[in-house]
Design a protein around this motif. Sequence first.
Motif, PDB file in Angstrom:
ATOM      1  N   UNK A 352       0.836  -1.194   0.000  1.00 28.14           N
ATOM      2  CA  UNK A 352       0.000   0.000   0.000  1.00 28.14           C
ATOM      3  C   UNK A 352       0.871   1.244   0.000  1.00 28.14           C
ATOM      4  N   UNK A 353       0.360   2.285  -0.642  1.00 24.36           N
ATOM      5  CA  UNK A 353       0.912   3.629  -0.463  1.00 24.36           C
ATOM      6  C   UNK A 353      -0.102   4.404   0.364  1.00 24.36           C
ATOM      7  N   UNK A 354       0.331   4.919   1.533  1.00 25.34           N
ATOM      8  CA  UNK A 354      -0.555   5.650   2.432  1.00 25.34           C
ATOM      9  C   UNK A 354      -0.145   7.113   2.435  1.00 25.34           C
ATOM     10  N   UNK A 355      -1.148   7.992   2.277  1.00 26.32           N
ATOM     11  CA  UNK A 355      -0.934   9.436   2.293  1.00 26.32           C
ATOM     12  C   UNK A 355      -1.813  10.037   3.368  1.00 26.32           C
ATOM     13  N   UNK A 356      -1.220  10.830   4.253  1.00 29.14           N
ATOM     14  CA  UNK A 356      -1.968  11.489   5.328  1.00 29.14           C
ATOM     15  C   UNK A 356      -2.022  12.986   5.052  1.00 29.14           C
ATOM     16  N   UNK A 357      -3.250  13.551   5.088  1.00 29.90           N
ATOM     17  CA  UNK A 357      -3.460  14.979   4.861  1.00 29.90           C
ATOM     18  C   UNK A 357      -4.146  15.582   6.083  1.00 29.90           C
ATOM     19  N   UNK A 358      -3.836  16.837   6.435  1.00 35.01           N
ATOM     20  CA  UNK A 358      -4.452  17.445   7.628  1.00 35.01           C
ATOM     21  C   UNK A 358      -5.923  17.753   7.388  1.00 35.01           C
ATOM     22  N   UNK A 359      -6.720  17.595   8.436  1.00 36.07           N
ATOM     23  CA  UNK A 359      -8.135  17.944   8.394  1.00 36.07           C
ATOM     24  C   UNK A 359      -8.311  19.191   9.256  1.00 36.07           C
ATOM     25  N   UNK A 360      -8.680  20.314   8.627  1.00 37.96           N
ATOM     26  CA  UNK A 360      -8.778  21.585   9.333  1.00 37.96           C
ATOM     27  C   UNK A 360     -10.112  21.656  10.060  1.00 37.96           C
ATOM     28  N   UNK A 361     -10.066  21.453  11.366  1.00 32.84           N
ATOM     29  CA  UNK A 361     -11.271  21.611  12.173  1.00 32.84           C
ATOM     30  C   UNK A 361     -11.175  22.829  13.076  1.00 32.84           C
ATOM     31  N   UNK A 362     -10.032  23.055  13.659  1.00 27.00           N
ATOM     32  CA  UNK A 362      -9.781  24.228  14.475  1.00 27.00           C
ATOM     33  C   UNK A 362      -8.440  24.791  14.051  1.00 27.00           C
ATOM     34  N   UNK A 363      -7.918  25.702  14.884  1.00 31.30           N
ATOM     35  CA  UNK A 363      -6.584  26.229  14.584  1.00 31.30           C
ATOM     36  C   UNK A 363      -5.533  25.131  14.698  1.00 31.30           C
ATOM     37  N   UNK A 364      -5.844  24.094  15.491  1.00 33.23           N
ATOM     38  CA  UNK A 364      -4.959  22.950  15.603  1.00 33.23           C
ATOM     39  C   UNK A 364      -5.472  21.837  14.698  1.00 33.23           C
ATOM     40  N   UNK A 365      -4.611  20.862  14.422  1.00 32.00           N
ATOM     41  CA  UNK A 365      -4.990  19.741  13.578  1.00 32.00           C
ATOM     42  C   UNK A 365      -5.350  18.572  14.489  1.00 32.00           C
ATOM     43  N   UNK A 366      -6.648  18.334  14.660  1.00 29.93           N
ATOM     44  CA  UNK A 366      -7.090  17.291  15.580  1.00 29.93           C
ATOM     45  C   UNK A 366      -7.265  15.956  14.887  1.00 29.93           C
ATOM     46  N   UNK A 367      -7.319  15.954  13.567  1.00 26.32           N
ATOM     47  CA  UNK A 367      -7.524  14.710  12.823  1.00 26.32           C
ATOM     48  C   UNK A 367      -6.779  14.788  11.498  1.00 26.32           C
ATOM     49  N   UNK A 368      -6.661  13.645  10.872  1.00 29.58           N
ATOM     50  CA  UNK A 368      -6.017  13.570   9.556  1.00 29.58           C
ATOM     51  C   UNK A 368      -6.812  12.627   8.671  1.00 29.58           C
ATOM     52  N   UNK A 369      -6.854  12.929   7.397  1.00 27.22           N
ATOM     53  CA  UNK A 369      -7.468  12.056   6.408  1.00 27.22           C
ATOM     54  C   UNK A 369      -6.363  11.199   5.794  1.00 27.22           C
ATOM     55  N   UNK A 370      -6.562   9.894   5.794  1.00 28.21           N
ATOM     56  CA  UNK A 370      -5.569   9.015   5.174  1.00 28.21           C
ATOM     57  C   UNK A 370      -6.170   8.389   3.925  1.00 28.21           C
TER      58      UNK A 370
END
Length: 622
Positions: A352-370
Amino acid sequence: MAQLLQAPTASYTSSPLPDAVSTLLRQLSDTCSSDQSLDLDYVRGFLSSALGWPRKDVLHYLQTQLLETDNLTTISHQLQLQTAGKLHSFPLHFIDMHQQQVTVLVHPRPLRFADGTKRISSTLSLESNFPAQERCNRQHLNLLAILDKLPEFVALVTPQFTLRYINKPFREQVQLTEGDCCYGAFTGHTKSSAEPTHPYLPPFDVFETGSPSFSAWKSPRSGRSYRFLSYPFTDSDGAQLILLMGLDITQLTRFQEKLAITERQYHLITNNLSLAIAVIDEQRNITAANRQFRNWFAINTESYPVSCPAALTEEDESGECILDKTTSLTIQDGKEHECEFSTVRNGAHITFRITACPLHRTKLFSSAIILLEDITEKKKIAQRTQQMRKLEAMSTLAAGIAHEINQPLSALRLYASGLDLMVEQRGSVPVDILQERLEWILRETGTIEDIITHMRSLVRHQGSFPLQRSDLNHAVSQALNLLQSKLDTRAVRIETQLQPDLSPVLALPIQLEQIVINIVMNAAHALESIEEERRIIITTYDSEDGYVRLSIEDNGPGLQGLGEKIFDPFFTTKESGKNMGLGLALVHTFVTSWEGTITATSPLCENKGTVIKISLPQAPAI
């Protein structure tokens, strides 16, 4: 005075006010100012509530009725008394919105300011002997007038579902009047209100539960949507009613419908992608996932959050798990990270090739989309393609080798046949002739030996060692250190433009140096034919498409139409015997085996100068 309550104008009358009226208005002003500016918010609020005048028209009505003879005479007389130092409350008579005369008392009082100046400020009140019942009736009428101006629905409903009261917006939308049965309009049922078996459907379930409730209703007439609050209400006569208050939620409903359509489209798209997509939070829980992700990792529920699959959390050979290399880093720095990993699924090894992108919910990054892509077949195809490229290069090389060796072999055969023929004819060969022919044979065997030596250098180490993260700038520096004396001898000036912090590439460091040496020496040989300043410019930089670029440019005579032929094995423009023509072929083989590209052009005017550009993929992040 009833005729004074005709259609109001938007502002004060244009004619100047008498001094007595102007003085009274300044006394009623909230700021009690002596200048021409007036702040009459207090007057607006009091008279709007007491007389039912529309707030925006209060000042017009007030000004008009103060000019009435009785009021004007009273004001003038009281102001004369105030000048003599006598302050008394005095009555003024107005006509309210119900065409009834109302007496309002004006109460002047003295004020002293910090600077020592004195002013008179006045307040208003209704006459104290105003009949209580009439006062109550007036407040009732004012309340009904206010309810009619509300944009929301307001109604009172009896247990028989008849309307005891209904405001203007309700009447216009529902097309009902007071006394009508409203059960069918809101429930869709056509039963008569006289039937005792009515089910208590919203919004009339308050009669059964005795508790407030919310309900929604869509008008069949306009198609607009409303939310109703049904509230138990006891009228002044003790009757138990329902107070209905309705709010227009059409825009909200339409927005929710569009949002629901968007969500369905989003799920439809993501669930039909070949990529596996999931959202992972800081606790490494999956909060959303598409169908492909659930299928690949055997997640049999759509209730979130759920724990991450073991394949993403188990440590690999480096002692790190996949989430530490991608998702955790993305949540920390808000940047995209990717890597490759292998796992076993259904008994087969999958990459697998896995790519993680930030999920903008607040000023901080609380989650990521993979995003996970199954690249097993792509890897196999890439390996086969690379092998085919190597075989293609080797076949081209073999053809060139066969062609080059065939010439000295033919000469060897000719020289050996000549000696054999001399022996047959003469029985012996003169020593000088024999020595000459043997020298010819030795020369041709030397040519064959040179060809084989170059062939070995071409294939040496190919496939024997794994590729390493290599520094292209370091390879350039090492190569120039080795060539410096030769370049100085040929009066060649080297200019370098090397990007600091250049991304690494996957290659073999020794072969990278050999690439630079071969290209620079070819350029140096080409510069021998020019008289002006000889220079070679070497440039390295990262490109936006994920490649590292190497450019080597000279100001020599150029390619002269040779184009890509310079990368063919055994192709050379030098005199016979000085070069085997395998240097650039070797470079081409190395670059293509690393999945890179190499081109040669003559961009300068009059087809002078040569630029060789090499592109190598950046090494994946560690």
